[in-house]
Design an enzyme around this catalytic site. Sequence first.
Site, short mmCIF file in Angstrom:
data_model
loop_
_atom_site.label_atom_id
_atom_site.label_comp_id
_atom_site.label_asym_id
_atom_site.label_seq_id
_atom_site.Cartn_x
_atom_site.Cartn_y
_atom_site.Cartn_z
N GLU A 1 -36.70 19.00 24.93
CA GLU A 1 -35.66 18.33 24.26
C GLU A 1 -35.75 17.77 22.91
O GLU A 1 -36.66 17.06 22.69
CB GLU A 1 -35.43 17.20 25.37
CG GLU A 1 -34.07 16.30 25.02
CD GLU A 1 -33.76 15.02 25.90
OE1 GLU A 1 -32.82 14.46 25.78
OE2 GLU A 1 -34.88 14.99 26.57
N GLU B 1 -26.41 7.10 24.92
CA GLU B 1 -27.21 6.56 26.11
C GLU B 1 -27.26 5.19 26.04
O GLU B 1 -27.72 4.56 25.32
CB GLU B 1 -28.53 7.17 26.00
CG GLU B 1 -29.00 8.68 26.00
CD GLU B 1 -30.32 8.74 26.07
OE1 GLU B 1 -30.83 9.72 26.91
OE2 GLU B 1 -31.20 8.52 25.19
#
Length: 379
Positions: free
Chosen positions: A150, A233
């Site tokens: 990621e 997030e």
Amino acid sequence: MKRSLRALAAASLLAAGSIVAVALGGTASADTQICEQYGSTTIGGKYVVQNNRWGTSAQQCINVTSTGFSITRADGSAPTNGAPVSYPSIFVGCHYTNCSPGTNLPVQVKNISSAPASISYNYVSGAIYDAAYDIWLDPSPKKDGVNQMEIMIWLNRQGSIQPIGSPVGNTTIAGRTWEVWRGSNGSNNVISYVAPSAVPSFSFDALAFINDTRNRGAITNDWYLTSIQAGFEPWQGGVGLAVNSFSQSVNTGGSNPPPTSTPPTTTPPPSGNTACTVTYRATNVWNNGFTAEVTVKNTGNSTVNGWTLNYNLTSGQNVTSAWNATVTQSGSAVTARNVDYNGTLSPGASTNFGYQATLNGSFSAPSSFTLNGTACARG
């Protein structure tokens, strides 16, 4: 979806009486509200927008427009020293079997000629969150489950939150300076590029970040790009955060050659003028693996032009990937060689590298190190 990447949240249906949400895999022709935990829709005939409330059972809702989305309800919260509550985002590619319309992903990195990107955010005050551009890669053309790599581009962060792992230096990509973090969340490796201040809009080539990650030894040109995402997030709050617009293409048909430079030839410094100190620390240890950071300091009075560090790992420890150095292992013996940008150590200078390894048994650090054949002190 990130629901299995940091801390699995139990999937649960919305309680009776909650706001009606668009069905998974629908198409938004006008503003559409999604409150279903993992609800998604498509826009522009090209992108998927997902609610992805993986880290809390509290309600989160997003309003999907023809070009992006905004958070309209954010009831959950999480401690800032842990994982966020969700990742509402827009993406192209395939993620947990949900593929965007007409996508050419997954595609091998070596076949990508460019990946032009553009993002525009709306930020709010009084919330704790990061604005993250996520790039996912895997050794296989994976369309479901967790990918092994990621890349996170943090374009804004608010509150006392930080990326996974630890900082490993700074770099310049796409005309901006980034603080680079590296680590693992136990499910996948993560390299994060953190902007020093908020970036409300950004146009760039995402391939530049993929290539930097490759040059750090985290992936190879044979790996597959599976999806690219942009969103937030949130840890606390977040109503009003929005992706105003998102554009991402992945162009193939050309080639993406690997770096042509090679590590400098190791040249031992003059005898009697070399001294070194090595600091070794585990940055993360879990039941079957760990990540480590190694700092090499030249404490001698002559410049080191090209370095090789040798040491032994305990039985059951095997290096699987490395960054900021070329690391090889034969049995218990490990050899770490500089890469092209950190081979010169002037007197008093230091550099660091890191790696991830498997672990069978309890963790223990190496007991001794040699730099270009000279024994080093322990830091």
